[in-house]
Design an enzyme around this catalytic site. Structure first.
Site, PDB file in Angstrom:
ATOM      1  N   GLN A 162      42.623  39.923  29.016  1.00  0.00           N
ATOM      2  CA  GLN A 162      40.908  39.520  29.075  1.00  0.00           C
ATOM      3  C   GLN A 162      39.610  40.538  29.887  1.00  0.00           C
ATOM      4  O   GLN A 162      38.955  40.112  29.285  1.00  0.00           O
ATOM      5  CB  GLN A 162      41.515  39.264  31.597  1.00  0.00           C
ATOM      6  CG  GLN A 162      40.193  38.416  31.850  1.00  0.00           C
ATOM      7  CD  GLN A 162      40.580  38.621  33.643  1.00  0.00           C
ATOM      8  OE1 GLN A 162      41.137  36.977  33.139  1.00  0.00           O
ATOM      9  NE2 GLN A 162      40.036  39.096  33.803  1.00  0.00           N
ATOM     10  N   GLU A 205      31.384  37.210  31.722  1.00  0.00           N
ATOM     11  CA  GLU A 205      31.257  37.862  32.518  1.00  0.00           C
ATOM     12  C   GLU A 205      30.156  39.132  31.519  1.00  0.00           C
ATOM     13  O   GLU A 205      30.204  39.858  31.757  1.00  0.00           O
ATOM     14  CB  GLU A 205      32.736  39.073  32.716  1.00  0.00           C
ATOM     15  CG  GLU A 205      33.400  38.077  34.025  1.00  0.00           C
ATOM     16  CD  GLU A 205      34.514  39.269  34.559  1.00  0.00           C
ATOM     17  OE1 GLU A 205      33.979  40.335  34.783  1.00  0.00           O
ATOM     18  OE2 GLU A 205      34.965  39.161  35.362  1.00  0.00           O
ATOM     19  N   LYS A 337      38.749  43.072  45.688  1.00  0.00           N
ATOM     20  CA  LYS A 337      38.136  41.981  45.441  1.00  0.00           C
ATOM     21  C   LYS A 337      38.004  41.334  47.010  1.00  0.00           C
ATOM     22  O   LYS A 337      38.864  40.967  47.244  1.00  0.00           O
ATOM     23  CB  LYS A 337      38.508  40.976  44.591  1.00  0.00           C
ATOM     24  CG  LYS A 337      38.289  41.874  42.845  1.00  0.00           C
ATOM     25  CD  LYS A 337      39.770  40.130  42.376  1.00  0.00           C
ATOM     26  CE  LYS A 337      39.202  40.488  40.295  1.00  0.00           C
ATOM     27  NZ  LYS A 337      40.274  39.932  40.223  1.00  0.00           N
TER      28      LYS A 337
HETATM   29  P1  PGA Z   1      38.715  36.602  37.967  1.00  0.00           P
HETATM   30  O1  PGA Z   1      38.583  37.818  36.693  1.00  0.00           O
HETATM   31  O2  PGA Z   1      37.193  37.207  38.816  1.00  0.00           O
HETATM   32  O3  PGA Z   1      38.224  35.188  36.942  1.00  0.00           O
HETATM   33  O4  PGA Z   1      40.176  36.657  38.537  1.00  0.00           O
HETATM   34  C1  PGA Z   1      38.359  39.041  37.344  1.00  0.00           C
HETATM   35  C2  PGA Z   1      39.572  40.332  36.595  1.00  0.00           C
HETATM   36  O5  PGA Z   1      40.228  39.878  36.233  1.00  0.00           O
HETATM   37  O6  PGA Z   1      39.106  41.418  37.413  1.00  0.00           O
HETATM   38 ZN    ZN Z   2      41.200  41.244  36.743  1.00  0.00          ZN
END
Ligand code: PGA
Ligand code: ZN
Length: 420
Positions: A162, A205, A337
């Site tokens: 990702q 992002e 988060k």
């Molecule tokens: P997400 O990705 O906000 O789409 O979950 C961010 C991450 O995986 O760090």
């Molecule tokens: Zn992540």
């Protein structure tokens, strides 16, 4: 100072999807606002983001129910509470919700209130948010982890991994660190164009999302970009990756289609060890899947002494999961988060538990963000030492970097050395 009134409304996030905005007003007239982010590659164990499910509005993604919970039930329950007693406020909302995952009122409703009230309390005390949140902890500026190349859910599944991030860990200030990351971002662009790849804008992002042939190729490109920008890999700027492996884990195996391989847990560990030997990778997030508890300790045994191993979907900012991870030596760092768990108090608890165990903590944005820079102040206040908010393009990302640049420029805060 007592909470007098809560207001809330629906706004749009950086993907054009609805999210919640909350305003808290205190008895002395102090006001605080907060906007709630939203993920795309979410973990199964995250708190519930309440969506309306009405197909006639935003394809079911409206948040009017969450908004009405703020102005209705939650406002009635917290009115008159002391805005400076954050943990009592958050506990009251958790009890009012009554589910283990905030599924009734919605973590998006609860988090909006939690953060808006904290802002209002800071305003009432006439101090900056970070100082209010620090509450006695040693505050410091975090080292940034900056997205350069995107894949997976954030870039139309070009490659499986990702995030490929620049980690500028060899600089004395936050401003120099961001400067280095921006230089790598530019060098990566030049390399992509020279190699003949088509670029059609940036990914969710703000990183580049070219149609590369494999994850290995992305590591190659980022290593070259660091050198092209004039930095010494491993010393000044290194690589962090977010494998986000839960999203290509099926039937107990890791499906790396672009590498032409389907791997067992053991083989996935070997693959990551190999990549760390070949490239200057010093941090790996979600190298293994969110419930692959068996293999996480093996990865930590193999790499934990020299590589930061972060659990994101693995821990979902959930203190019970982090405690289990510490007990089982499953990783050595946690991604934090706020909306994975849904209150400020629980967020700070997870960070505190991780740091007390000698782990590292990285405060993180979501792929769906807003112009709210709350988490920059949170990163400073928590003493976490690292922050990840995406790339150096797209203003929902820059709101966070720019807030940290502001805090550094105003003086009194210093950069926490990487890993300290
Ligand atoms: P997400 O990705 O906000 O789409 O979950 C961010 C991450 O995986 O760090
Ligand atoms: Zn992540």
């Amino acid at each position: 100072m007592k909470i007098q009134e809560l207001n809330a409304w629906e706004i749009l996030d950086s993907r054009g999807r609805p999210t919640v905005a909350v305003e808290a007003r205190l008895e002395d007239g102090s006001i605080g606002q907060a906007q709630v982010p939203s993920g795309a590659s979410t973990g199964t164990h995250e708190a519930v983001e309440l969506r309306d499910g009405d197909p006639h509005r935003y394809a079911g993604k409206g948040v009017l129910r969450a908004v009405s919970h703020v102005t209705g039930e939650i406002a009635a329950a917290v009115k008159g509470m002391d805005a400076h007693r954050q943990s009592a406020l958050d506990r009251r909302m958790i009890e009012l919700d009554g589910t283990p995952n905030k599924g009734r009122l919605g973590a998006n409703a609860i988090l909006g209130v939690s953060c808006a009230v904290a802002r209002a309390a800071a305003a009432s005390s006439k101090i900056p948010l970070w100082l209010h949140l620090a509450a006695g902890r040693t505050a410091s500026l975090p080292v940034p982890m900056v997205n350069i190349l995107s894949g997976g859910h954030h870039a139309s599944h070009n490659i499986e991994f990702q995030d490929f991030l620049a980690l500028p860990h060899g600089f004395a200030t936050f401003a120099e660190s961001i400067h280095a990351a921006a230089a790598v971002h530019k060098a990566a662009y030049d390399l992509i164009v020279e190699a003949g790849y088509t670029l059609t804008g940036v990914a969710d992002e703000g990183g580049w999302g070219p149609l590369l042939r494999s994850n290995g190729e992305a590591l190659d490109l980022l290593s070259k970009a660091i050198e092209r920008a004039g930095y010494r890999p491993g010393e000044q700027v290194s690589i962090a990756i977010d494998v986000a492996s839960s999203h290509f884990f099926r039937d107990g195996r890791y499906h790396l289609h672009t590498e032409g391989r389907i791997l067992s847990g053991e083989e996935m560990v070997e693959q990551l060890v190999d990549w760390c030997a070949r490239y200057p990778v010093i941090s790996i997030e979600d190298g293994l899947a969110e419930d692959d508890w068996d293999h996480w300790p093996r990865l930590t045994k193999a790499l934990g002494g020299r590589v930061q191993l972060i659990g994101d979907d693995f821990f979902t900012t959930n203190v019970a999961r982090v405690r289990r991870g510490i007990a089982e030596r499953s990783a050595n760092a946690v991604l934090v988060k706020m909306n994975q768990i849904g209150t400020l108090t629980e967020t700070l608890e997870v960070t505190g538990v991780a740091l007390a165990a000698g782990w590292r903590a990285v405060i993180s944005a979501r792929s769906g963000e807003t112009e709210d820079a709350f988490l920059s102040d949170l990163a400073v206040a928590s003493g976490a030492g690292q922050i990840k908010v995406g790339s150096i393009t797209r203003s929902e990302r820059l709101a966070k970097w720019n807030r940290l640049l502001e805090l550094e420029a105003k003086g009194g805060l210093t950069l926490q050395p990487f890993g300290a």
